[in-house]
Write a protein that holds these residues in place. Structure first.
Motif, PDB file in Angstrom:
ATOM      1  N   VAL A 109       5.930  -0.727   2.825  1.00  0.00           N
ATOM      2  CA  VAL A 109       6.291   0.480   2.084  1.00  0.00           C
ATOM      3  C   VAL A 109       5.877   1.705   2.884  1.00  0.00           C
ATOM      4  N   GLY A 110       6.407   2.859   2.468  1.00  0.00           N
ATOM      5  CA  GLY A 110       6.075   4.113   3.128  1.00  0.00           C
ATOM      6  C   GLY A 110       4.850   4.775   2.530  1.00  0.00           C
ATOM      7  N   GLU A 111       4.488   5.918   3.087  1.00  0.00           N
ATOM      8  CA  GLU A 111       3.293   6.648   2.674  1.00  0.00           C
ATOM      9  C   GLU A 111       3.360   7.071   1.214  1.00  0.00           C
ATOM     10  N   ASP A 112       4.549   7.457   0.733  1.00  0.00           N
ATOM     11  CA  ASP A 112       4.661   7.937  -0.640  1.00  0.00           C
ATOM     12  C   ASP A 112       4.314   6.844  -1.644  1.00  0.00           C
ATOM     13  N   VAL A 113       4.825   5.639  -1.426  1.00  0.00           N
ATOM     14  CA  VAL A 113       4.514   4.525  -2.324  1.00  0.00           C
ATOM     15  C   VAL A 113       3.055   4.110  -2.167  1.00  0.00           C
ATOM     16  N   ALA A 114       2.584   4.050  -0.937  1.00  0.00           N
ATOM     17  CA  ALA A 114       1.191   3.675  -0.691  1.00  0.00           C
ATOM     18  C   ALA A 114       0.233   4.609  -1.416  1.00  0.00           C
ATOM     19  N   GLU A 115       0.519   5.905  -1.393  1.00  0.00           N
ATOM     20  CA  GLU A 115      -0.354   6.882  -2.044  1.00  0.00           C
ATOM     21  C   GLU A 115      -0.358   6.701  -3.552  1.00  0.00           C
ATOM     22  N   LYS A 116       0.788   6.393  -4.125  1.00  0.00           N
ATOM     23  CA  LYS A 116       0.836   6.148  -5.568  1.00  0.00           C
ATOM     24  C   LYS A 116      -0.082   4.997  -5.956  1.00  0.00           C
ATOM     25  N   PHE A 117      -0.095   3.949  -5.158  1.00  0.00           N
ATOM     26  CA  PHE A 117      -0.938   2.797  -5.468  1.00  0.00           C
ATOM     27  C   PHE A 117      -2.402   3.077  -5.189  1.00  0.00           C
ATOM     28  N   ARG A 118      -2.696   3.847  -4.166  1.00  0.00           N
ATOM     29  CA  ARG A 118      -4.095   4.212  -3.914  1.00  0.00           C
ATOM     30  C   ARG A 118      -4.652   5.008  -5.082  1.00  0.00           C
ATOM     31  N   GLU A 119      -3.835   5.872  -5.658  1.00  0.00           N
ATOM     32  CA  GLU A 119      -4.268   6.673  -6.801  1.00  0.00           C
ATOM     33  C   GLU A 119      -4.398   5.812  -8.066  1.00  0.00           C
ATOM     34  N   ALA A 120      -3.440   4.914  -8.286  1.00  0.00           N
ATOM     35  CA  ALA A 120      -3.430   4.115  -9.513  1.00  0.00           C
ATOM     36  C   ALA A 120      -4.458   2.994  -9.494  1.00  0.00           C
ATOM     37  N   PHE A 121      -4.790   2.507  -8.294  1.00  0.00           N
ATOM     38  CA  PHE A 121      -5.733   1.392  -8.160  1.00  0.00           C
ATOM     39  C   PHE A 121      -6.834   1.772  -7.172  1.00  0.00           C
ATOM     40  N   SER A 122      -7.537   2.827  -7.478  1.00  0.00           N
ATOM     41  CA  SER A 122      -8.496   3.398  -6.536  1.00  0.00           C
ATOM     42  C   SER A 122      -9.646   2.456  -6.191  1.00  0.00           C
ATOM     43  N   GLY A 123      -9.935   1.499  -7.071  1.00  0.00           N
ATOM     44  CA  GLY A 123     -11.044   0.576  -6.812  1.00  0.00           C
ATOM     45  C   GLY A 123     -10.661  -0.626  -5.974  1.00  0.00           C
ATOM     46  N   GLU A 124      -9.393  -0.753  -5.619  1.00  0.00           N
ATOM     47  CA  GLU A 124      -8.896  -1.921  -4.886  1.00  0.00           C
ATOM     48  C   GLU A 124      -8.578  -1.530  -3.446  1.00  0.00           C
ATOM     49  N   LYS A 125      -9.538  -1.689  -2.556  1.00  0.00           N
ATOM     50  CA  LYS A 125      -9.386  -1.219  -1.181  1.00  0.00           C
ATOM     51  C   LYS A 125      -8.367  -2.011  -0.378  1.00  0.00           C
ATOM     52  N   ASP A 126      -8.222  -3.300  -0.679  1.00  0.00           N
ATOM     53  CA  ASP A 126      -7.324  -4.139   0.114  1.00  0.00           C
ATOM     54  C   ASP A 126      -5.921  -4.236  -0.463  1.00  0.00           C
ATOM     55  N   LEU A 127      -5.654  -3.501  -1.534  1.00  0.00           N
ATOM     56  CA  LEU A 127      -4.342  -3.548  -2.170  1.00  0.00           C
ATOM     57  C   LEU A 127      -3.269  -2.963  -1.259  1.00  0.00           C
ATOM     58  N   VAL A 128      -3.630  -1.913  -0.526  1.00  0.00           N
ATOM     59  CA  VAL A 128      -2.738  -1.260   0.436  1.00  0.00           C
ATOM     60  C   VAL A 128      -3.417  -1.296   1.796  1.00  0.00           C
ATOM     61  N   THR A 129      -2.756  -1.896   2.774  1.00  0.00           N
ATOM     62  CA  THR A 129      -3.318  -1.949   4.121  1.00  0.00           C
ATOM     63  C   THR A 129      -2.362  -1.263   5.088  1.00  0.00           C
ATOM     64  N   GLU A 130      -2.924  -0.556   6.056  1.00  0.00           N
ATOM     65  CA  GLU A 130      -2.112   0.218   7.000  1.00  0.00           C
ATOM     66  C   GLU A 130      -1.532  -0.684   8.074  1.00  0.00           C
ATOM     67  N   LYS A 131      -0.263  -0.502   8.354  1.00  0.00           N
ATOM     68  CA  LYS A 131       0.432  -1.274   9.381  1.00  0.00           C
ATOM     69  C   LYS A 131       0.628  -0.461  10.652  1.00  0.00           C
ATOM     70  N   GLY A 132       0.681   0.873  10.503  1.00  0.00           N
ATOM     71  CA  GLY A 132       0.936   1.754  11.638  1.00  0.00           C
ATOM     72  C   GLY A 132       2.294   2.415  11.528  1.00  0.00           C
ATOM     73  N   ASN A 133       2.446   3.532  12.228  1.00  0.00           N
ATOM     74  CA  ASN A 133       3.710   4.280  12.239  1.00  0.00           C
ATOM     75  C   ASN A 133       4.131   4.711  10.838  1.00  0.00           C
ATOM     76  N   GLY A 134       3.139   5.049  10.011  1.00  0.00           N
ATOM     77  CA  GLY A 134       3.428   5.529   8.671  1.00  0.00           C
ATOM     78  C   GLY A 134       3.855   4.451   7.699  1.00  0.00           C
ATOM     79  N   LYS A 135       3.639   3.181   8.043  1.00  0.00           N
ATOM     80  CA  LYS A 135       4.004   2.070   7.183  1.00  0.00           C
ATOM     81  C   LYS A 135       2.760   1.347   6.671  1.00  0.00           C
ATOM     82  N   TYR A 136       2.908   0.756   5.485  1.00  0.00           N
ATOM     83  CA  TYR A 136       1.789   0.072   4.829  1.00  0.00           C
ATOM     84  C   TYR A 136       2.270  -1.227   4.215  1.00  0.00           C
ATOM     85  N   ARG A 137       1.339  -2.153   4.009  1.00  0.00           N
ATOM     86  CA  ARG A 137       1.637  -3.399   3.314  1.00  0.00           C
ATOM     87  C   ARG A 137       1.011  -3.356   1.927  1.00  0.00           C
TER      88      ARG A 137
END
Length: 274
Positions: free
Chosen positions: A189-217
């Motif tokens: 996913v892109g930064e916009d989706v990743a940020e939504k999940f970081r905000e909604a699940f702030s206690g889950e550090k491994d929920l969104v992982t950085e892939k590089g080039n502005g992409k996330y898993r």
């Protein structure tokens, strides 16, 4: 390939089932594969969607096979109308056949609940998360479709709230299952989706992982597990599938793996007679 918390049942067509839901004794349920139908080409062979360009007669025959495998009437199916909302409606016997015997009479519905027999709920999937809900105490069920939008907007919680409002359901009584869908390694996913999940699940550090080039898993399995537990579902009542649709395109339809050229899988569930 099949995770330990799901088992295949090879009847007229293969169905993946959750042992915990089967053992509760009040539901017929399953998750389809792409095997055992009559559809051809990119829809081969068990496509269950009327809206992707497949021949209608093929889809109808696929539903007849599904009905036989599940042990329900063809006329009992009630189809969702998914648009990535968190809209959940109550359906009953008067809705039987909706979307299959006659045109959809409702729109923008990603979840359904019922406490009536003779109704088989159907939601569609090809990477998004299927959510199953069984309330043995009130003899009620729910089935929902949750992609990234539904997940970040807490579709699981919305379904439980609808069951509470309609049937008096207490989440601690509910058996839940998170079905086959795309895994974190495949879901970019892109930064916009990743940020939504970081905000909604702030206690889950491994929920969104950085892939590089502005992409996330993104881990949709864990996100849905977290929100169901937060909504009051007990850990011992929750089955989380580790079967990725994108990793197994020979078994399951995947939007990402096929670049959108595919049919649809279905999550299905109905109450047994008391």
């Amino acid at each position: 390939m099949i995770p330990v918390n799901m088992i295949p049942e090879w009847k007229e067509i293969p169905l993946l089932i959750f042992p915990q839901l089967k053992e509760c004794g009040i539901v017929k349920h399953g998750f389809t594969t792409r095997l055992g139908g009559v559809s051809e080409g990119i829809f081969s062979t068990l496509n269950l969607s009327f809206s992707r360009g497949d021949e209608r007669s093929h889809v109808e025959e696929n539903y007849r096979r599904l009905a036989e495998a599940l042990g329900v009437r063809y006329e009992s199916f009630v189809l969702s109308d998914q648009t990535h909302t968190t809209n959940v409606i109550r359906v009953g016997r008067e809705d039987a056949g909706n979307g299959i015997l006659y045109e959809q009479k409702y729109k923008d519905v990603d979840g359904m609940v019922t406490n009536e027999e003779g109704v088989t709920l159907v939601t569609f999937h090809a990477d998004c998360v299927p959510l199953y809900f069984v309330d043995p105490r009130h003899h009620a069920i729910g089935l929902s479709h949750s992609g990234w939008r539904g997940t970040v907007e807490r579709m699981g919680e919305a379904t439980l709230a609808k069951m509470r409002d309609e049937f008096g359901t207490n989440p601690s009584d509910v058996l839940c299952a998170i079905g086959p869908s795309i895994c974190q390694n495949c879901y970019e996913v892109g930064e916009d989706v990743a940020e939504k999940f970081r905000e909604a699940f702030s206690g889950e550090k491994d929920l969104v992982t950085e892939k590089g080039n502005g992409k996330y898993r993104l881990d949709l399995w864990r996100a849905n597990e977290v929100l169901l537990l937060e909504a009051g579902v007990l850990q011992e009542h929750l089955s989380v599938t580790k079967l990725c649709t994108c990793c197994h395109p020979e078994l399951l339809f995947s939007h990402r793996a096929s670049m959108g050229k595919r049919g649809n899988l279905a999550a299905v569930m109905a109450l047994k007679s008391k």
